[in-house]
Design a protein around this motif. Structure first.
Motif, PDB file in Angstrom:
ATOM      1  N   ILE A   1       0.834  -1.205   0.000  1.00  0.00           N
ATOM      2  CA  ILE A   1       0.000   0.000   0.000  1.00  0.00           C
ATOM      3  C   ILE A   1       0.871   1.259   0.000  1.00  0.00           C
ATOM      4  CG2 ILE A   1      -1.601   1.367   1.399  1.00  0.00           C
ATOM      5  CD1 ILE A   1      -2.840  -1.329   2.270  1.00  0.00           C
ATOM      6  N   ILE A   2       1.888   1.261   0.833  1.00  0.00           N
ATOM      7  CA  ILE A   2       2.789   2.419   0.916  1.00  0.00           C
ATOM      8  C   ILE A   2       3.500   2.656  -0.411  1.00  0.00           C
ATOM      9  CG2 ILE A   2       4.910   3.269   1.998  1.00  0.00           C
ATOM     10  CD1 ILE A   2       3.921   1.850   4.597  1.00  0.00           C
ATOM     11  N   LEU A   3       3.960   1.591  -1.053  1.00  0.00           N
ATOM     12  CA  LEU A   3       4.699   1.723  -2.307  1.00  0.00           C
ATOM     13  C   LEU A   3       3.804   2.005  -3.513  1.00  0.00           C
ATOM     14  CD1 LEU A   3       7.261  -1.159  -1.805  1.00  0.00           C
ATOM     15  CD2 LEU A   3       7.713   1.300  -1.716  1.00  0.00           C
ATOM     16  N   ALA A   4       2.530   1.688  -3.421  1.00  0.00           N
ATOM     17  CA  ALA A   4       1.616   1.923  -4.543  1.00  0.00           C
ATOM     18  C   ALA A   4       1.329   3.415  -4.743  1.00  0.00           C
ATOM     19  CB  ALA A   4       0.317   1.163  -4.339  1.00  0.00           C
ATOM     20  N   TRP A   5       1.332   4.190  -3.675  1.00  0.00           N
ATOM     21  CA  TRP A   5       1.049   5.628  -3.795  1.00  0.00           C
ATOM     22  C   TRP A   5       2.070   6.351  -4.653  1.00  0.00           C
ATOM     23  CZ3 TRP A   5      -3.396   7.842  -3.117  1.00  0.00           C
ATOM     24  CH2 TRP A   5      -4.341   7.215  -2.323  1.00  0.00           C
TER      25      TRP A   5
ATOM     26  N   PHE B   1       1.582   5.658  -8.294  1.00  0.00           N
ATOM     27  CA  PHE B   1       0.449   6.371  -8.875  1.00  0.00           C
ATOM     28  C   PHE B   1       0.773   7.848  -9.087  1.00  0.00           C
ATOM     29  CE2 PHE B   1      -3.413   8.899  -8.191  1.00  0.00           C
ATOM     30  CZ  PHE B   1      -4.172   8.459  -9.260  1.00  0.00           C
ATOM     31  N   PHE B   2       1.349   8.490  -8.085  1.00  0.00           N
ATOM     32  CA  PHE B   2       1.566   9.935  -8.150  1.00  0.00           C
ATOM     33  C   PHE B   2       2.752  10.346  -9.015  1.00  0.00           C
ATOM     34  CE2 PHE B   2      -1.128   9.969  -4.305  1.00  0.00           C
ATOM     35  CZ  PHE B   2      -2.090  10.827  -4.792  1.00  0.00           C
TER      36      PHE B   2
ATOM     37  N   LEU C   1       3.911   5.949 -13.454  1.00  0.00           N
ATOM     38  CA  LEU C   1       5.050   5.179 -13.985  1.00  0.00           C
ATOM     39  C   LEU C   1       5.155   3.788 -13.371  1.00  0.00           C
ATOM     40  CD1 LEU C   1       7.772   7.956 -14.252  1.00  0.00           C
ATOM     41  CD2 LEU C   1       6.409   6.943 -16.081  1.00  0.00           C
ATOM     42  N   GLY C   2       4.814   3.666 -12.103  1.00  0.00           N
ATOM     43  CA  GLY C   2       4.863   2.356 -11.454  1.00  0.00           C
ATOM     44  C   GLY C   2       3.871   1.382 -12.051  1.00  0.00           C
ATOM     45  N   TYR C   3       2.774   1.921 -12.558  1.00  0.00           N
ATOM     46  CA  TYR C   3       1.759   1.081 -13.185  1.00  0.00           C
ATOM     47  C   TYR C   3       2.060   0.845 -14.661  1.00  0.00           C
ATOM     48  CZ  TYR C   3      -0.873   1.638  -8.925  1.00  0.00           C
ATOM     49  OH  TYR C   3      -1.260   1.611  -7.616  1.00  0.00           O
ATOM     50  N   LEU C   4       2.723   1.796 -15.303  1.00  0.00           N
ATOM     51  CA  LEU C   4       3.108   1.604 -16.703  1.00  0.00           C
ATOM     52  C   LEU C   4       4.112   0.455 -16.845  1.00  0.00           C
ATOM     53  CD1 LEU C   4       3.382   5.266 -17.989  1.00  0.00           C
ATOM     54  CD2 LEU C   4       1.636   3.579 -18.535  1.00  0.00           C
ATOM     55  N   TRP C   5       4.810   0.177 -15.761  1.00  0.00           N
ATOM     56  CA  TRP C   5       5.760  -0.932 -15.751  1.00  0.00           C
ATOM     57  C   TRP C   5       5.062  -2.252 -16.105  1.00  0.00           C
ATOM     58  CZ3 TRP C   5      10.768  -1.493 -16.034  1.00  0.00           C
ATOM     59  CH2 TRP C   5      11.316  -2.736 -15.751  1.00  0.00           C
TER      60      TRP C   5
END
Length: 64
Positions: free
Chosen positions: A18-22, A25-26, A30-34
């Motif tokens: 949860i901590i790393l997902a923020w 997103f912000f 880029l973390g999700y484009l991975w």
């Protein structure tokens, strides 16, 4: 959501995820484009916490 080895995730993994997902997103997502580049379709926070999202068939009903 399971650990990389297929077991249930630990509380530590869940909180860390949860901590790393923020930031994923912000930082313009880029973390999700991975997900598009990763051969397993994992996001950055999945890699860092050694977790993975598992899609179950629509017919799966664990509480029945």
């Amino acid at each position: 959501l399971v650990s990389a080895d297929g077991r249930l995730i630990s509380i530590r993994q869940g909180v860390l995820r949860i901590i790393l997902a923020w930031p994923a997103f912000f930082l313009l997502g880029l973390g999700y484009l991975w997900i598009l580049l990763d051969k397993n379709g994992d996001a950055v926070h999945d890699k860092l916490t050694k977790t993975r999202v598992v899609l179950l068939p629509k017919e799966y009903q664990p509480l029945k």
